[in-house]
Write a protein that holds these residues in place. Structure first.
Motif, short mmCIF file in Angstrom:
data_model
loop_
_atom_site.label_atom_id
_atom_site.label_comp_id
_atom_site.label_asym_id
_atom_site.label_seq_id
_atom_site.Cartn_x
_atom_site.Cartn_y
_atom_site.Cartn_z
N UNK A 177 29.08 56.85 45.92
CA UNK A 177 30.17 56.70 46.87
C UNK A 177 30.98 55.44 46.71
N UNK A 178 30.64 54.61 45.71
CA UNK A 178 31.35 53.34 45.55
C UNK A 178 32.51 53.48 44.57
N UNK A 179 33.60 52.74 44.84
CA UNK A 179 34.80 52.86 44.00
C UNK A 179 34.49 52.65 42.53
N UNK A 180 35.13 53.44 41.69
CA UNK A 180 34.92 53.29 40.26
C UNK A 180 36.24 53.45 39.53
N UNK A 181 36.34 52.82 38.37
CA UNK A 181 37.49 53.04 37.49
C UNK A 181 37.01 53.44 36.12
N UNK A 182 35.75 53.83 36.03
CA UNK A 182 35.19 54.22 34.73
C UNK A 182 35.50 55.68 34.44
N UNK A 183 36.07 55.93 33.28
CA UNK A 183 36.45 57.30 32.92
C UNK A 183 35.25 58.25 32.98
N UNK A 184 34.06 57.74 32.60
CA UNK A 184 32.90 58.63 32.58
C UNK A 184 32.37 58.92 33.98
#
Lengths: 382, 280
Positions: free
Chosen positions: A243-250
């Motif tokens: 549920x935590x923000x991510x900017x990782x494509x995977x």
């Protein structure tokens, strides 16, 4: 007339808008937030009378944006929640509607369509919000949109809308229209045991094992609610499985793929159509909302005059029921799509038709209902 | 020090959530520390707390702490919080917003939430600027200040958040600063304990976007500014208008008891049951 929290097992004379409240209560709705707007107001009014009697909560918010925010908050705290509005209000709800899609918060949004654009024709009927329901909020997301055509529908389809919302953790939009909302009809409210009510799947593992957005075979993770011991982070940002923000494509791609997949792999559970005389039809009328009822009459009259017409009424508008429509498109001589807009569903139909058959349209945008006679005249010419 | 470490271990989310997004020297860290200490003192269980926020630097606060946390759309935090509280009045709902978040796009929700008087706590971090978006003027940017969208100086007049909350009808209204950190602990605790809608305006500093552009120095200089210009409410009452010029008050501005929404609604439920003859 309004004499109890529900009329289980009774025959009652109700407006579509009132029947929608009964359907919501039957499905277990305990929270409603709304802002008055014609022609959806009666839903708020009846909710304000009936919800408190069953221990629920009605609140009139300061605007539609706030109403949409409130039903999301209530759903996260465990309530089955709903709001109702009409075109301009629906526009205001779009940002938070997208939040509900991304954060996977079940809720039901009713749009009793009126003439538009803008303030438009507030007391007249139209079907101009089909595409807004699908694409109104920003970004790529799936959505479920159902269309009602009668008072009985308003009860039954509202129950189904809540069930689909809970089952797939997604907002479900019900498109009604001014004629459906305000027409009074006699309907029989079933007994509680006659209807199926679905509740969201809650986590049952120890809280420290809970991964709130973890994929599973259904594509729908169990939903912890605030206060039940499964603490997690809810955000409109694209998030990882915790549920935590991510900017990782995977992490972005699997997440967005999953929220599409949970709808697409369950097409046949979500898709609802109603047919009449369609199996041997040469001419097929494809309609939804109040127009579907005009079409039903027109099809029957056409048969009396020897024309092999049939009706396919769309109840699920989005995801668009391509798999159900294609076999018909392959065998009928022509299709007629009457609708009270410039051609929103007919455009989608032409997209999937790919030259299989001839698609004709019948559009009316003057704020009046398309009559059975208009459809019949067209059918006789086809 | 040992006590501080214990609190950090108890409340912060350890895995994967750090480093945080805030600039070195930002007031949000001080606020987060004060918030944790205040919640710890109130004795509420983690499961009973719902931390709701909007969008912006302050809006990122809930992600770091181990409560039920909800990061909503810009300006709408109070509307989500309203739904949470109404669906489960037992939850302690605390809303963290920035000045742009709460006063501009969320201004209407703010005054109506105050008027409605749900038992919520709204903490508004006022750093006079849109920090995360890059230094545009906000509804609390002072007249004459500079911002990326006010390079010829700001010609709008600032809202006083706390005074707006008083007028809108909040049950408790207080103002603190991140410089007066121990006082901030106490004000947050008082706001959470208050039954009714409580508003706490927290004067903070954005040295990166506001201080630098307005030649107010770094974080330390801006904290010093808070120290020198904050006057306790009690002391301000004895000061003349000239003495108060350019200064602001801190402390509790209003503390009043008004009917609480969820308790009033319980009466509505009883009336509805009687009217509709339901026995459920």
């Amino acid at each position: 007339m309004v004499s109890g929290p529900s009329f289980w097992g009774k025959q009652v004379l109700l407006q579509g808008n009132e029947a929608m409240v009964e359907g919501a209560l039957a499905a277990g709705c305990t929270f409603f937030a709304g802002y008055p707007i014609t022609p959806a107001t009666e839903i708020s009014e009846v909710m304000s009378v009936k919800l408190p009697a069953v221990g629920g909560t009605f609140i009139q918010m300061e605007d539609e944006i706030a109403s949409m925010g409130a039903i999301i908050g209530a759903s996260l705290a465990g309530a089955k929640s709903m709001t109702a509005t009409s075109g301009p209000g629906f526009s205001l709800m779009q940002e938070n509607l997208g939040f509900a899609c991304v954060a996977e918060v079940p809720c039901v949004v009713v749009n009793v369509m009126r003439g538009g654009p803008s303030t438009g024709l507030p007391t007249n009927v139209a079907q101009g919000d089909v595409m807004q329901a699908r694409w109104g909020t920003h970004g790529d997301h799936p959505i479920i949109v159902l269309a009602v055509s009668s008072t009985a529908d308003c009860f039954d389809i509202t129950v189904k809308a809540f069930n689909l919302a809970e089952k797939y953790r997604t907002p479900v939009i019900i498109l009604s229209d001014e004629v459906v909302g305000h027409t009074r009809e006699k309907i029989r409210i079933p007994h509680p045991e006659e209807i199926e009510v679905v509740d969201r799947i809650r986590p049952n593992m120890p809280p420290e094992w809970y991964i709130p957005y973890e994929d599973n075979s259904r594509g729908v993770p169990p939903m912890g609610i605030f206060g039940d011991g499964y603490r997690y982070h809810v955000t409109g940002l694209i998030h990882d499985v915790r549920g935590f923000p991510t900017q990782r494509a995977d992490e972005i791609v699997p997440f967005l793929t999953r929220i599409h997949r949970k709808i697409s792999q369950n097409f046949f559970d979500i898709l609802m159509v109603d047919t009449e005389l369609a199996d041997d039809a040469e001419l097929l009328v494809i309609a939804y909302g109040s127009v579907a009822r005009s079409a039903r009459r027109a099809v029957r009259e056409a048969r009396e005059r020897g024309v092999r017409a049939g009706l396919l009424q769309l109840i699920t508008l989005w995801p668009f029921p391509r798999q159900i429509l294609e076999p018909y498109l392959k065998k009928v001589r022509a299709v007629l799509v009457p609708e009270m807009n410039m051609g929103q569903v007919s455009r989608e139909l032409k997209r999937i038709n790919q030259g299989m058959t001839r698609v004709e349209t019948l559009n009316r945008i003057d704020g009046n209902l398309i009559t059975p006679a208009e459809i019949l005249v067209r059918l006789l010419k086809m | 020090m040992a006590e501080v470490t214990k609190l950090i271990h108890k409340y912060l989310r350890h895995d994967k959530k750090f480093p945080h997004v805030w600039c070195p020297g930002c007031g949000n860290g001080i606020l987060l520390g004060a918030l944790i200490r205040a919640i710890d003192r109130t004795g509420f269980e983690k499961d009973d707390i719902v931390l709701v926020s909007g969008i912006g630097c302050a809006g990122r606060l809930p992600v770091y702490v181990d409560f039920n946390t909800l990061h909503t759309t810009h300006g709408r935090a109070l509307t989500f919080a309203t739904g949470v509280k109404l669906a489960n009045p037992r939850l302690q709902v605390i809303v963290i917003m920035g000045d742009g978040d709460a006063m501009a796009i969320g201004g209407n929700h703010f005054i109506h939430a105050a008027r409605r008087n749900l038992n919520l706590t709204a903490i508004i971090v006022n750093n006079n600027i849109y920090g995360m978006t890059g230094g545009q003027y906000s509804p609390t940017t002072p007249y004459g200040a500079l911002a990326t969208t006010a390079v010829y100086r700001n010609i709008e007049h600032a809202f006083s958040i706390a005074e707006l909350a008083v007028t809108a009808g909040a049950s408790l209204v207080a103002r603190g600063t991140v410089y007066h950190a121990t006082m901030l602990d106490r004000l947050i605790e008082q706001a959470i304990r208050k039954r009714g809608f409580s508003v706490l305006e927290v004067i903070s500093h954005c040295h990166t976007q506001f201080g630098r552009r307005n030649k107010m120095g770094g974080a330390v200089d801006m904290l010093r500014w808070q120290k020198e210009n904050a006057v306790r409410v009690e002391k301000a009452a004895e000061m003349s208008e000239e003495e108060m010029a350019g200064k602001f008050t801190i402390g509790v501005l209003v503390d009043r008891d008004l009917p609480i929404y969820t308790e009033e609604y319980r009466k509505i439920r009883e009336a509805a049951r009687r009217r509709l003859g339901a026995v459920k």
